[in-house]
Write an enzyme that holds these catalytic residues in place. Sequence first.
Site, PDB file in Angstrom:
ATOM      1  N   GLU B  74     -30.252   6.256  -3.622  1.00 47.43           N
ATOM      2  CA  GLU B  74     -29.627   6.637  -4.889  1.00 47.43           C
ATOM      3  C   GLU B  74     -30.677   6.765  -5.975  1.00 47.43           C
ATOM      4  O   GLU B  74     -30.570   7.605  -6.875  1.00 47.43           O
ATOM      5  CB  GLU B  74     -28.553   5.613  -5.268  1.00 47.43           C
ATOM      6  CG  GLU B  74     -27.344   5.600  -4.322  1.00 47.43           C
ATOM      7  CD  GLU B  74     -27.606   4.996  -2.955  1.00 47.43           C
ATOM      8  OE1 GLU B  74     -28.639   4.310  -2.794  1.00 47.43           O
ATOM      9  OE2 GLU B  74     -26.788   5.202  -2.038  1.00 47.43           O
ATOM     10  N   GLN B  96     -22.156   8.515  -3.312  1.00 43.06           N
ATOM     11  CA  GLN B  96     -21.027   8.453  -2.373  1.00 43.06           C
ATOM     12  C   GLN B  96     -19.892   7.528  -2.826  1.00 43.06           C
ATOM     13  O   GLN B  96     -18.721   7.849  -2.656  1.00 43.06           O
ATOM     14  CB  GLN B  96     -21.553   8.027  -1.002  1.00 43.06           C
ATOM     15  CG  GLN B  96     -20.638   8.393   0.131  1.00 43.06           C
ATOM     16  CD  GLN B  96     -21.367   8.352   1.460  1.00 43.06           C
ATOM     17  OE1 GLN B  96     -21.532   7.286   2.041  1.00 43.06           O
ATOM     18  NE2 GLN B  96     -21.801   9.502   1.942  1.00 43.06           N
ATOM     19  N   TYR B 100     -22.341   2.147  -5.124  1.00 43.00           N
ATOM     20  CA  TYR B 100     -23.700   2.328  -4.602  1.00 43.00           C
ATOM     21  C   TYR B 100     -24.616   3.008  -5.605  1.00 43.00           C
ATOM     22  O   TYR B 100     -25.691   3.479  -5.259  1.00 43.00           O
ATOM     23  CB  TYR B 100     -23.653   3.131  -3.292  1.00 43.00           C
ATOM     24  CG  TYR B 100     -22.812   2.467  -2.237  1.00 43.00           C
ATOM     25  CD1 TYR B 100     -22.871   1.082  -2.065  1.00 43.00           C
ATOM     26  CD2 TYR B 100     -21.949   3.190  -1.429  1.00 43.00           C
ATOM     27  CE1 TYR B 100     -22.086   0.456  -1.117  1.00 43.00           C
ATOM     28  CE2 TYR B 100     -21.165   2.562  -0.466  1.00 43.00           C
ATOM     29  CZ  TYR B 100     -21.239   1.194  -0.319  1.00 43.00           C
ATOM     30  OH  TYR B 100     -20.478   0.573   0.621  1.00 43.00           O
ATOM     31  N   HIS B 143     -16.316  -0.776  -2.148  1.00 38.58           N
ATOM     32  CA  HIS B 143     -15.740   0.568  -2.224  1.00 38.58           C
ATOM     33  C   HIS B 143     -14.607   0.600  -3.247  1.00 38.58           C
ATOM     34  O   HIS B 143     -13.662   1.361  -3.108  1.00 38.58           O
ATOM     35  CB  HIS B 143     -15.192   1.026  -0.869  1.00 38.58           C
ATOM     36  CG  HIS B 143     -16.197   1.005   0.237  1.00 38.58           C
ATOM     37  ND1 HIS B 143     -16.425  -0.098   1.013  1.00 38.58           N
ATOM     38  CD2 HIS B 143     -17.045   1.957   0.678  1.00 38.58           C
ATOM     39  CE1 HIS B 143     -17.374   0.179   1.893  1.00 38.58           C
ATOM     40  NE2 HIS B 143     -17.769   1.411   1.723  1.00 38.58           N
TER      41      HIS B 143
HETATM   42  C1  LIG Z   1     -26.603   1.694  -1.194  1.00 41.73           C
HETATM   43  C2  LIG Z   1     -25.642   2.409  -0.325  1.00 41.73           C
HETATM   44  N1  LIG Z   1     -25.571   3.762  -0.359  1.00 41.73           N
HETATM   45  C3  LIG Z   1     -24.677   4.418   0.396  1.00 41.73           C
HETATM   46  C4  LIG Z   1     -23.821   3.754   1.219  1.00 41.73           C
HETATM   47  C5  LIG Z   1     -22.773   4.514   2.036  1.00 41.73           C
HETATM   48  N2  LIG Z   1     -23.102   4.448   3.462  1.00 41.73           N
HETATM   49  C6  LIG Z   1     -22.570   3.494   4.263  1.00 41.73           C
HETATM   50  S1  LIG Z   1     -23.159   3.547   5.798  1.00 41.73           S
HETATM   51  C7  LIG Z   1     -24.104   4.904   5.465  1.00 41.73           C
HETATM   52  C8  LIG Z   1     -24.960   5.491   6.531  1.00 41.73           C
HETATM   53  C9  LIG Z   1     -25.982   4.512   7.038  1.00 41.73           C
HETATM   54  O1  LIG Z   1     -26.706   5.059   8.090  1.00 41.73           O
HETATM   55  P1  LIG Z   1     -27.815   4.252   8.854  1.00 41.73           P
HETATM   56  O2  LIG Z   1     -28.641   3.459   7.908  1.00 41.73           O
HETATM   57  O3  LIG Z   1     -28.551   5.188   9.726  1.00 41.73           O
HETATM   58  O4  LIG Z   1     -27.023   3.181   9.727  1.00 41.73           O
HETATM   59  P2  LIG Z   1     -25.907   3.422  10.853  1.00 41.73           P
HETATM   60  O5  LIG Z   1     -24.603   3.548  10.150  1.00 41.73           O
HETATM   61  O6  LIG Z   1     -26.277   4.638  11.612  1.00 41.73           O
HETATM   62  O7  LIG Z   1     -25.919   2.200  11.693  1.00 41.73           O
HETATM   63  C10 LIG Z   1     -23.938   5.292   4.129  1.00 41.73           C
HETATM   64  C11 LIG Z   1     -24.604   6.435   3.494  1.00 41.73           C
HETATM   65  C12 LIG Z   1     -23.908   2.347   1.229  1.00 41.73           C
HETATM   66  N3  LIG Z   1     -23.117   1.588   2.010  1.00 41.73           N
HETATM   67  N4  LIG Z   1     -24.819   1.705   0.466  1.00 41.73           N
END
Ligand SMILES: Cc1ncc(C[n+]2csc(CCOP(=O)(O)OP(=O)(O)O)c2C)c(N)n1
Lengths: 432, 351
Positions: B74, B96, B100, B143
Site C-alpha cells: 500500500e 483493497q 489495509y 475487513h
Molecule cells: C496489508 C494488507 N494488504 C492487503 C491485504 C489483502 N490480501 C489478503 S491475502 C492477499 C494475498 C496474499 O498473497 P500471498 O502473500 O502470496 O499469500 P497467499 O495468500 O498466497 O498464501 C491480499 C492482497 C491484506 N490482508 N493486508
Amino acid sequence: MGGVSPAKGRTGGNLAPLRLHVPEPKYRPGDRVDYSGLVIPPAGAQPRPDETCPAGDTYPLCTDLVRVLGDDDLAAGPWDPRLDAGALRRMLRVMALTRAFDDRMYRAQRQGKTSFYMKSTGEEAVAVGAAFALADDDMVFPSYRQQGLLIARGYPLVEMVNQIYSNRADRLKGRQLPVMYSARDYGFFTISGNLTTQYPQAVGWAMASAIKGDTRIAAAFIGEGSTAEGDFHSGLTFAAVYNAPVVLNVVNNQWAISSFSGIAGAERTTFAARAIGYGIAGLRIDGNDPLAVFAAMRWAADRARANMGPTLIEHFTYRAEGHSTSDDPAAYRSAHEREEWPLGDPIMRLKRHLVAIGEWSEEQHATMDREVAGEVRAASKEAEKSGVLGHGMHHPFKTMFEDVFEELPWHLREQAEQAIHERQTRFPKWKE
Amino acid sequence: MTIEEDPVSLADAPTRRLNMIEAINDALDIMLERDPNMVIIGEDVGYFGGVFRATAGLQKRHGRTRVFDTPISECGIIGVAVGMAAYGLRPVPEIQFADYIYPGLDQLVSEAARLRYRSAGEFTAPITVRSPFGGGIFGGQTHSQSPEALFTHVAGLKTVIPATPHDAKGLLIAAIEDNDPVIFFEPKRIYNGPFDGYYDQPARSWPSHPGSVVPEGYYAIPLGKARVVREGSALTVLAYGTMIHVAEAVLAGKGVDAEIIDLRTLVPIDIDTVEKSVEKTGRCLVIHEATRTSGFGAELAALVQERCFYHLEAPIERVTGFDTPYPHSLEWAYFPGPIRIGEAVDRLLGA
Ligand SMILES: Cc1ncc(C[n+]2csc(CCOP(=O)(O)OP(=O)(O)O)c2C)c(N)n1
C-alpha cells in the site's frame, strides 16, 4: 552542472518512446499449460553447505532448488534428513489430517456454519515439515495458511473449529475472523489479517531471545505476494543488522489472490535471492517435498542456534485451491495449472516414498485417510455442541469491551452497559 | 482537466438501475474514456477486476498500462500514485480494504496531502484513493473498519463517502476531476443493496431503491455538497454511507418527521446545509459506524454547537460504533443499529 545540458526540450525528439512493462502470467482460464520451461533440477543434486558457513556459500542455492524426493520416489543427496520411517509416517499423517480438516471446514463454510475459511491444500508440506524441524518451544509467526503448524504441534482440532465457528467455546471469544488463531502455549503467535506485519515481529522476538541469552529461535511465514510490503524489508534489514536467530520463510505458492508471482517480482529473480542483497543466508527449496522442507528448516534452525543468524527460505509450491472461500480462481487462472504442476502433491509424494521404501501400503493409507476424516468429524461435531456462527452473538456482550485495555476505562464501562442494555431490550430473556 | 464544459443536465438523460459496484465501475469507465491521463492501480484490479469487481472489464477496455495490478504494498501503491501525479497523470489507486491503508499512510499524510502546500502549487496530487470500508459483512477486525476520521484530521485531504449508486457515480467522477487528493470510502455493506440495520431481515437489493437510478454517461456531483435525503422538522440527522439507510428506516419506523442529511463529503463539509437544518429543527443527531472517541461525530457535534448553539433545544446526540476493534461474532452488537439510534431519538425528542 558543468556543461551537461538538461534533458529539457528533448521530449518528443527522436528518442525511442518509453514503454511500461506490466507482467502478465503465461496462462489464463482455459489455456493449456506447459511447464516444460520451468527449471526443475534433479533431486539430490544440490550441495549442502555446513550450517555455520558464511552466508555467501548459500547464494548458489538461492537460484537453485533444494530437492530430496526424486521422481523415483526415493530420497537422495546431502539434504536427505534420514528420518526414520516412524517420523515419516507421523509427518504424512499430520499432512493428511490438515487436508481433511481443510476439506471439512471449507464445506462447513459452504453450509453456512461460518463466514469464511482458507485452505492450505497443496502446501501442507511447508507448515508440517517446518513444525517437525523446529523445537516445540520455538516461536512461530504464521500467516493464515500455516494451520499445519498448529496441527503438527498437537493443538486440539476442536479448539480450531470453535474458533472457526466463533462459538461459545471459542477461546478468542468470537473476536477474530475464522482461521486467525492464537495459541501462545503452542508457540504460535496471534495471526493478523494485515499482511507481513509478523515479519519484523518475528525478528524482534528473536532479538529478544538473543538479548536474554535464551536458546529459542523464531520463524515467520508469509506468501510471496507479501514480500512486496515494506514490513518484509524492515524485517530482513533488522534480522541482518542484528544477526537475529530467526528463520524467515516465503511460501511461494505462485498466486496472491488473482496476482501471479510476477507481480511480486518473480520475473526477475527468485524470492530466496532477496537474501543476497541483505547478506544473509538463503535457500530455495521444493516446497512440495516434505523432506526438503524439513531439511532446510532444520539447517536454518541449527544455524540460528549456532549464532550464525537469519536464513531466508523460499518454499516453491502451488496454491492448489482458491485463495479463500470468497475467491473463485477459475476467473483468473487456468484450471490445468494444478493438474500439471511439475512438483506434484506433497501428500502423494511422501506416500509414494514410504511405499517405495517398503514402509507403507495402499491399505494403510486408506485406513489413515478414514481415521483422520473421523478425527476431524468428531472434532467438528464436538465443536458444534457449542454452536456455529449464525448471527453471532454467542459471547457475553461485556467480552466485546474486555482486552481493549488491561482495565476497563470509564467510557468502555459505559459502552458495555449500553451494549448489554441493547441486548436485554432486543432479547428480554437473555442472561449475559 | 476538461471541466470547462457546460454543466450537464441530467433531467433528460436516460437512466439505468445499477448497484453501487456497477455505478462505480461505470464512473471509472467513463473517466478512463474522457481523460487519457487517468490510470487505475491496485491489488487485483487488473485482469481480475478487483475483489469486489469494481474494476471488472476496465483493463480489457482501456489497456494494460491504464488499469493494472500492483504488488501488495500500500505504501508503494500510494507512493507511485504521488509520483505519477507529479508527472501529470491522474491516478485512481484502489486499496483493497480500508483496513489495509495504513502502510500507505505516510505517503498520504506527509506527501500527497502536502505537495501543493510545500511546493507552493508547483506540484499537486490529484489522486483519488478508492477503498471499501465499514462493517456488516462478518469481516472481523481487518475487513470492517471505518477509519474516515484519521483522514479528515489531515490537512490537505478531502474525504468523500457515497450512500447510493447514483451518488457513488457522480461523486467519484467529481473526486477524480478534483485537483486535490481525495479519499473515497465505499461502504461495502451497501455495495449490493441498501442495508437498513435489521440484520435478520432478508437483504434488499438496489433496484427497489430510488438511489439506484443512475443516469447514463458523464455527470459530476460537486464535492462539498450534502444531500437532503428527507426534509423534516422534528430533528436533524447528520450521517453518511450505510448509516443513512439505517437512519431512514429507524426514523420511519418510529414515525418521526426527521430531516436526514447525507453529508456525502466530510471534508470540506457542507456547513450551510447543516446549519440551515439544525436552525430549523433545533435538535441534532449525529450517526456513524466508526469508533466513538475522536470520531467524525465529535467534529460534527463541535461544529453544530459552535454555530447553532442558540437554536438547540436539546443536547446533541451521537450514535456510533463502540470504542473496540470490530468484533467478528458480535458484529451486530457492535453495529449502531435500530435500538441505539431509536433511544437517542427518544432522548432528543423528550428533552
Ligand atoms: C496489508 C494488507 N494488504 C492487503 C491485504 C489483502 N490480501 C489478503 S491475502 C492477499 C494475498 C496474499 O498473497 P500471498 O502473500 O502470496 O499469500 P497467499 O495468500 O498466497 O498464501 C491480499 C492482497 C491484506 N490482508 N493486508
